[in-house]
Structure formats: structure tokens, C-alpha cells
Design a protein around this motif. Structure first.
Motif, PDB file in Angstrom:
ATOM      1  N   TYR A  45      10.107   8.769   0.508  1.00  0.00           N
ATOM      2  CA  TYR A  45      10.185  10.172  -0.038  1.00  0.00           C
ATOM      3  C   TYR A  45       8.786  10.789   0.128  1.00  0.00           C
ATOM      4  O   TYR A  45       8.872  12.116   0.323  1.00  0.00           O
ATOM      5  N   GLU A  46       7.841  10.042  -0.198  1.00  0.00           N
ATOM      6  CA  GLU A  46       6.358  10.750   0.107  1.00  0.00           C
ATOM      7  C   GLU A  46       5.954  11.071   1.191  1.00  0.00           C
ATOM      8  O   GLU A  46       5.375  12.338   1.319  1.00  0.00           O
ATOM      9  N   MET A  47       6.412  10.301   2.265  1.00  0.00           N
ATOM     10  CA  MET A  47       6.274  10.870   3.647  1.00  0.00           C
ATOM     11  C   MET A  47       7.122  12.201   3.841  1.00  0.00           C
ATOM     12  O   MET A  47       6.470  13.270   4.421  1.00  0.00           O
ATOM     13  N   GLN A  68      10.415   1.229  -0.951  1.00  0.00           N
ATOM     14  CA  GLN A  68       9.547   0.611  -0.218  1.00  0.00           C
ATOM     15  C   GLN A  68       8.469   1.272   0.039  1.00  0.00           C
ATOM     16  O   GLN A  68       8.179   2.457   0.586  1.00  0.00           O
ATOM     17  N   GLN A  69       7.168   0.579  -0.025  1.00  0.00           N
ATOM     18  CA  GLN A  69       5.740   0.943   0.081  1.00  0.00           C
ATOM     19  C   GLN A  69       5.621   0.824   1.627  1.00  0.00           C
ATOM     20  O   GLN A  69       5.512  -0.263   2.128  1.00  0.00           O
ATOM     21  N   GLN A 111      -0.770   4.866   1.946  1.00  0.00           N
ATOM     22  CA  GLN A 111       0.294   4.294   1.197  1.00  0.00           C
ATOM     23  C   GLN A 111       1.392   5.242   0.774  1.00  0.00           C
ATOM     24  O   GLN A 111       1.151   6.075   0.064  1.00  0.00           O
ATOM     25  N   MET A 112       2.789   5.245   1.314  1.00  0.00           N
ATOM     26  CA  MET A 112       3.635   6.302   1.044  1.00  0.00           C
ATOM     27  C   MET A 112       5.144   5.857   1.193  1.00  0.00           C
ATOM     28  O   MET A 112       5.342   4.952   2.199  1.00  0.00           O
ATOM     29  N   LYS A 118       9.299  -5.112   0.194  1.00  0.00           N
ATOM     30  CA  LYS A 118       8.714  -4.059  -0.595  1.00  0.00           C
ATOM     31  C   LYS A 118       7.419  -3.383  -0.392  1.00  0.00           C
ATOM     32  O   LYS A 118       7.316  -2.215  -0.190  1.00  0.00           O
ATOM     33  N   ASN A 119       6.515  -4.450  -0.100  1.00  0.00           N
ATOM     34  CA  ASN A 119       4.936  -3.837   0.512  1.00  0.00           C
ATOM     35  C   ASN A 119       4.736  -4.920   1.237  1.00  0.00           C
ATOM     36  O   ASN A 119       3.963  -6.144   0.764  1.00  0.00           O
ATOM     37  N   ALA A 120       4.528  -4.740   2.406  1.00  0.00           N
ATOM     38  CA  ALA A 120       3.888  -5.817   3.367  1.00  0.00           C
ATOM     39  C   ALA A 120       2.615  -4.999   4.076  1.00  0.00           C
ATOM     40  O   ALA A 120       2.212  -5.234   5.176  1.00  0.00           O
ATOM     41  N   GLN A 121       1.708  -4.448   3.041  1.00  0.00           N
ATOM     42  CA  GLN A 121       0.667  -4.010   3.572  1.00  0.00           C
ATOM     43  C   GLN A 121      -0.320  -5.001   4.148  1.00  0.00           C
ATOM     44  O   GLN A 121      -0.343  -6.196   3.807  1.00  0.00           O
ATOM     45  N   LEU A 122      -0.882  -4.399   5.514  1.00  0.00           N
ATOM     46  CA  LEU A 122      -1.826  -5.334   6.131  1.00  0.00           C
ATOM     47  C   LEU A 122      -3.106  -5.299   5.826  1.00  0.00           C
ATOM     48  O   LEU A 122      -3.579  -3.988   5.789  1.00  0.00           O
ATOM     49  N   ASP A 123      -4.003  -6.278   5.747  1.00  0.00           N
ATOM     50  CA  ASP A 123      -5.412  -6.297   5.432  1.00  0.00           C
ATOM     51  C   ASP A 123      -5.998  -6.160   6.894  1.00  0.00           C
ATOM     52  O   ASP A 123      -5.826  -6.953   7.789  1.00  0.00           O
TER      53      ASP A 123
END
Length: 313
Positions: A238-240, A196-197, A234-235, A270-275
């Protein structure tokens, strides 16, 4: 002689929670007359108000007559919502609808805090105008809450935000900070989601956005509707976790990335990135770099630091 009484009044629900505390502090330190209410942890700093008690909600709003209400209170743990759907719906939908009605009664500007989980995560980044399609019950209750507040009070701003971290009282208060023990205890390997991003966002930044939005609104009544705010790094978890290890010079070789779709718990996008360009174009926003923000948040929980203190004192 001159007593400077702040003229703008703000009421914050959920003021005892991770976001609510930051929002309270932000308004309070910027010359707003600030009242926070909470439920379980309210006394002594905050008003004790059960948001499901419509009379109590009516009374505090009519007594205080706020210009702005920031509604932070919610059941925000997706797995808890799945297990307690009725209680979650009461708080996330019914209480929000009632709060919006009461806010309209005193002509208060309501900021309703919502979530990136209203989206299914298949075609990011998401603008405010994109059609929501929540995958889990948490996202559904928050989306129903959005609709309920907008129907009951047209002078509402919906502010959608992603996963939060900040100055926690306990590591479990945030899905980001809760990983710190796994990072620190490097004697056993730890599986970390690498599917999950996420866009970890500091509660201080969200608090600043709420205040800036409120202050713009006091000057311009057209400020309402739906807005997005988010950190821009974006992480995966695991990356965090690796970034947390790095921030404290801790080893990360025991952290194991798991790239499969999680099978337990509520479904996650999976990726709910907000604009966030709508708020940015209004000149609203601030972003704390993740490494700096997480270091500040987690420093009090660093085990090695306490060990050092006991050795040297």
C-alpha cells in the motif's frame, strides 16, 4: 594498435530476466567479458542454455572458462512454486547444484542469488548467521539451493535479496511495478496489502553489489559465504503504491490499505528485513532512493504521457 580485451570473464544465468539483464549490463559496462545465457527469451543477444541439461551447462562453462558465474535464473514466484513444486525444485535446487559442480571444475567464483524468504519474518532484522525458517515452498527451494551450491563448491557466495524492481519489459515482471495499473486507473478503488513489510530493492543496486563482490573476490579469496543486500526503505505494498502515485503526481485516494493477514496464495513472512552490515563493512553496496528508482522504471508505462503524446503529435 592496442585492443583492450577485458581479461575477466563472467557468465550470467537468467540473463533475460529482470535481475539478469541488470547484472549483464553492469558487468558489460565495467569492462568484463560478459556472456549471458537464457532459455525462453535467449536469442539473439544471449546464449540459449537449458540449465536442466547438464551437458549444455558443462559445455558453455568449459568453453567460456568464466572466472565468475552469477546465477540469477530461478522460479521466483511463490504462488507458481506452490503449484509446480517439482519443476521449481529442478530449477532452484538441482540445476543450482549442478552449476556449482561445474563452476568448481573451472575454479569459478559462483554467486548464487537467494531470497529474504528463507526467513519466517518473526524477528527481523536478519543477519547472515541467523537460522532460516522458510514459510513457503519457494523459500524452502531457495534454501535447499543455497545448501546444494555450498556443498558442491566451497568457493561460492550466497547473496540473499528481497523484492526487486527496475527496468521492466512488462509490468508483471516485478511485484512492485505490477501495481502501476491499479495506481493509474483511479476510477475504481483498489485493495492493497498493508500487512507485509517489504524493502523494495532496485536491480541496478543488486547488479552493482554482484560486480563489487566479484571484483573484491578476484583480489581476496576469503570473500565467500553468505551475504545480504537490500534497499533500506521499509514499505508495505500500500505504501509503495502511494509512493508511486506521488512520484507521478497521481491521486491515491482510491487505494485502500488492507491490514489483515492475506488468506490466499503462499504464506509470506511479515517482515524479513535483511541486515546488510557485512557487505557494508566490506565497502560494498549502493542504494537508489525508491522514488527516483520507481519513477525511472515506470515512466515508459505512464498512460497519461502516451495520451499527451498522441494529442500533441
Amino acid at each position: 594498435e592496442d585492443v583492450d580485451i577485458p581479461s575477466s570473464r563472467v557468465l550470467i544465468t537468467g540473463a533475460t530476466g529482470l535481475l539478469g539483464r541488470a547484472v549483464f549490463k553492469e558487468f558489460n559496462e565495467n569492462n568484463w567479458n560478459t556472456v549471458g545465457c537464457g532459455y525462453r527469451r535467449a536469442q539473439p543477444r544471449f546464449e540459449h542454455v537449458n540449465l536442466l541439461d547438464s551437458i549444455a551447462v558443462h559445455d558453455i562453462i568449459h568453453d567460456f572458462q568464466p572466472h565468475v558465474i552469477v546465477h540469477c535464473a530461478a522460479e521466483r514466484r511463490p504462488d507458481v512454486v506452490e503449484g509446480q513444486p517439482d519443476a521449481a525444485s529442478q530449477l532452484n535446487v538441482a540445476a543450482s547444484a549442478n552449476l556449482a559442480k561445474e563452476a568448481a571444475g573451472v575454479r569459478a567464483f559462483l554467486i548464487y542469488i537467494s531470497t529474504d524468504y528463507v526467513f519466517d519474518g518473526t524477528s527481523p532484522p536478519y543477519k547472515e548467521t541467523d537460522v532460516p525458517n522458510p514459510l513457503n515452498l519457494y523459500g524452502k527451494t531457495k534454501l535447499e539451493g543455497e545448501k546444494a551450491v555450498l556443498e558442491n563448491n566451497e568457493d561460492t557466495a550466497v547473496l540473499r535479496i528481497p523484492v526487486l524492481y527496475g527496468e521492466v519489459e512488462r509490468l508483471e515482471e516485478s511485484a512492485v511495478t505490477v501495481m502501476f495499473d491499479k495506481v493509474q486507473f483511479s476510477n475504481k478503488s483498489a485493495n492493497m496489502d498493508h500487512w507485509q513489510q517489504r524493502f523494495p530493492t532496485n536491480v541496478k543496486d543488486v547488479a552493482a553489489v554482484c560486480r563489487q563482490l566479484a571484483e573484491k573476490r578476484m583480489l581476496d579469496p576469503s570473500i565467500k559465504g553468505t551475504f545480504h543486500w537490500s534497499g533500506n526503505e521499509q514499505m508495505t505494498k500500500y505504501e509503495m503504491a502511494c509512493a508511486i502515485a506521488d512520484a507521478f503526481n497521481l491521486p491515491s485516494s482510491h487505494l485502500r490499505p488492507v491490514s489483515d493477514v492475506p488468506v490466499v496464495g503462499a504464506l509470506r513472512p511479515k517482515n524479513a528485513q535483511l541486515d546488510c552490515s557485512k557487505l557494508e563493512m566490506l565497502g560494498i553496496g549502493q542504494r537508489t532512493p525508491f522514488r527516483a528508482g520507481i519513477r525511472e522504471s515506470l515512466w515508459p508505462f505512464l498512460v497519461d504521457k502516451r495520451w499527451r503524446q498522441t494529442v500533441f503529435h
